[in-house]
Enzyme design. Sequence first.
Site, short mmCIF file in Angstrom:
data_model
loop_
_atom_site.label_atom_id
_atom_site.label_comp_id
_atom_site.label_asym_id
_atom_site.label_seq_id
_atom_site.Cartn_x
_atom_site.Cartn_y
_atom_site.Cartn_z
N ASP A 105 -6.20 -7.30 4.20
CA ASP A 105 -7.38 -6.68 3.61
C ASP A 105 -8.27 -7.75 2.99
O ASP A 105 -9.48 -7.81 3.25
CB ASP A 105 -6.94 -5.66 2.55
CG ASP A 105 -8.13 -5.00 1.88
OD1 ASP A 105 -9.04 -4.56 2.61
OD2 ASP A 105 -8.16 -4.93 0.64
N TYR A 110 0.83 -1.21 0.00
CA TYR A 110 0.00 0.00 0.00
C TYR A 110 0.86 1.26 0.00
O TYR A 110 0.42 2.31 -0.45
CB TYR A 110 -0.90 0.04 1.24
CG TYR A 110 -2.19 -0.73 1.12
CD1 TYR A 110 -2.20 -2.06 0.73
CD2 TYR A 110 -3.40 -0.12 1.42
CE1 TYR A 110 -3.39 -2.76 0.66
CE2 TYR A 110 -4.59 -0.81 1.35
CZ TYR A 110 -4.58 -2.13 0.97
OH TYR A 110 -5.75 -2.82 0.90
N ASP A 146 -2.63 -18.47 0.04
CA ASP A 146 -3.67 -19.19 -0.71
C ASP A 146 -4.29 -20.30 0.15
O ASP A 146 -5.51 -20.44 0.23
CB ASP A 146 -3.13 -19.71 -2.07
CG ASP A 146 -1.75 -20.37 -1.96
OD1 ASP A 146 -1.16 -20.39 -0.85
OD2 ASP A 146 -1.26 -20.88 -2.99
N ASP A 170 -12.17 -9.53 4.51
CA ASP A 170 -13.47 -9.57 3.81
C ASP A 170 -13.92 -11.02 3.62
O ASP A 170 -15.11 -11.34 3.75
CB ASP A 170 -13.40 -8.88 2.44
CG ASP A 170 -13.78 -7.39 2.51
OD1 ASP A 170 -13.46 -6.73 3.52
OD2 ASP A 170 -14.40 -6.89 1.54
N LYS A 219 3.52 -15.28 1.64
CA LYS A 219 3.68 -15.98 0.35
C LYS A 219 5.17 -16.25 0.17
O LYS A 219 5.80 -15.85 -0.81
CB LYS A 219 3.08 -15.11 -0.78
CG LYS A 219 2.98 -15.79 -2.12
CD LYS A 219 1.92 -16.88 -2.19
CE LYS A 219 1.99 -17.59 -3.54
NZ LYS A 219 1.09 -18.76 -3.63
C1 IPM Z 1 -10.27 -1.50 4.39
C2 IPM Z 1 -10.44 -0.84 3.03
C3 IPM Z 1 -9.27 0.10 2.77
C4 IPM Z 1 -8.01 -0.76 2.71
C5 IPM Z 1 -9.39 0.96 1.51
C6 IPM Z 1 -10.67 1.72 1.44
C7 IPM Z 1 -8.22 1.91 1.41
O1 IPM Z 1 -10.62 -1.79 2.04
O2 IPM Z 1 -10.14 -0.79 5.39
O3 IPM Z 1 -10.28 -2.73 4.46
O4 IPM Z 1 -7.72 -1.38 1.68
O5 IPM Z 1 -7.31 -0.80 3.72
MN MN Z 2 -10.92 -3.81 2.81
#
Ligand code: IPM
Ligand code: MN
Length: 362
Positions: free
Chosen positions: A247, A144, A223, A251, A190
């Site tokens: 990240d 990032y 993975d 999710d 990885k």
């Molecule tokens: C998160 C989001 C952020 C990230 C984005 C919006 C910059 O996806 O907080 O998970 O990737 O960190």
């Molecule tokens: Mn995110």
Amino acid sequence: METPHYHIVVLPGDGIGPEVTREAVHVLEAAAEAFGFRLTTETHPVGGAAIDATGDPLPKPVLQACLQADAVLLGAVGGPKWDNLDRAQRPEAGLLRLRKALEAYANLRPVQVPEALADASPLKREVVAGTDLLIVRELTGGIYFGEPRGRNGQMAWNTMRYTREEVARIARVAFEWAKRRRGRVASVDKANVLEVSQLWREVVSQVHREEFPELELEHFYVDNAAMQLVRDPRRFDVVVTGNLFGDILSDLAATLPGSLGMLPSASIGGRVGLFEPVHGSAPDIAGQGKANPLAAILSAAMLLETLGQEAAARAVRQGVDAALAEGVKTADLCRAGETPVSTEAVGQFIAAYVRQQTPVAS
Ligand code: IPM
Ligand code: MN
Ligand code: NAD
């Protein structure tokens, strides 16, 4: 004893950000009343809202306010309106700058599946019920922020980079949490392909050996980790990983409780903590009163805990459990035949619950 007084900067942001943040603030206010501390809040635009107001996703005065606060509560940033801006001008860039400026290098993302949610998951109840894991995501380094980065007409490039010190400090956070939990850390990388992951693995192993030999450490390739997280989530206690993998895996982990609307986070490491749901601005449901505010409310509970208000934090979490147990839930958590309630109704239920908790002796 003097009444503690906390000054919280609230950054509602975009899309559903303002909707879920409003409920989290109501719950914080209820907690202050019931548990006898003072709370003042100051609200500022961030992300797209700040671009519209000032041209900058993180205006200087907003950052200044955050740096002077006791804690920052953020909703979400971004949306289609700002998707065509250059990277550095986008809403997301404001959030990344804020995390960096606060030195919030450790992003704690707990994932729990209470009994009342075991059937909300797209996965089988017997796989997910009782899941209780903590993703510790490195937040101010990795791909990032790595340089060089850029693009020309023909190509684009980014750099995944970690220093030994960056890996060691996030590893320590993970081990410290494991100590307070079930004593197990899974480190995700990885290392079969990337030099940066080889360094990651080496440093995590060294911190383990030298500082936390009594704890258990396992290494996973990312993975495989993704597969194991949905196949057998209960095998995990603390999962530590870099910015990008964290990240994505968080999710993915939202499928366990059934909705991204359930995952809170705390971004800590500097003087001021940033408390933010894992989810984004959800443009598909924004403005309709459908957003699940629990991720924001549970982020507020993490805020209270970080400020030392553990009893208030516990009451908020119990309020969330009570809402789920009584079926006070937004549409994302409802199965066929269940009736969803609004964002506001969930917030009101939890604020009322918190207000009924044992008030401090006067
Ligand atoms: C998160 C989001 C952020 C990230 C984005 C919006 C910059 O996806 O907080 O998970 O990737 O960190
Ligand atoms: Mn995110
Ligand atoms: P998202 O997290 O906003 O939404 C993904 C899916 O989950 C959508 O279907 C959405 O409706 C659902 N969802 C998310 N939160 C929910 C909630 N509280 N209640 C009910 N359903 C919920 O991710 P996206 O659609 O990929 O991104 C939308 C925008 O948000 C983008 O601009 C992205 O950059 C931004 N974003 C911001 C943050 C942040 O501010 N921390 C995090 C992720 C994405």
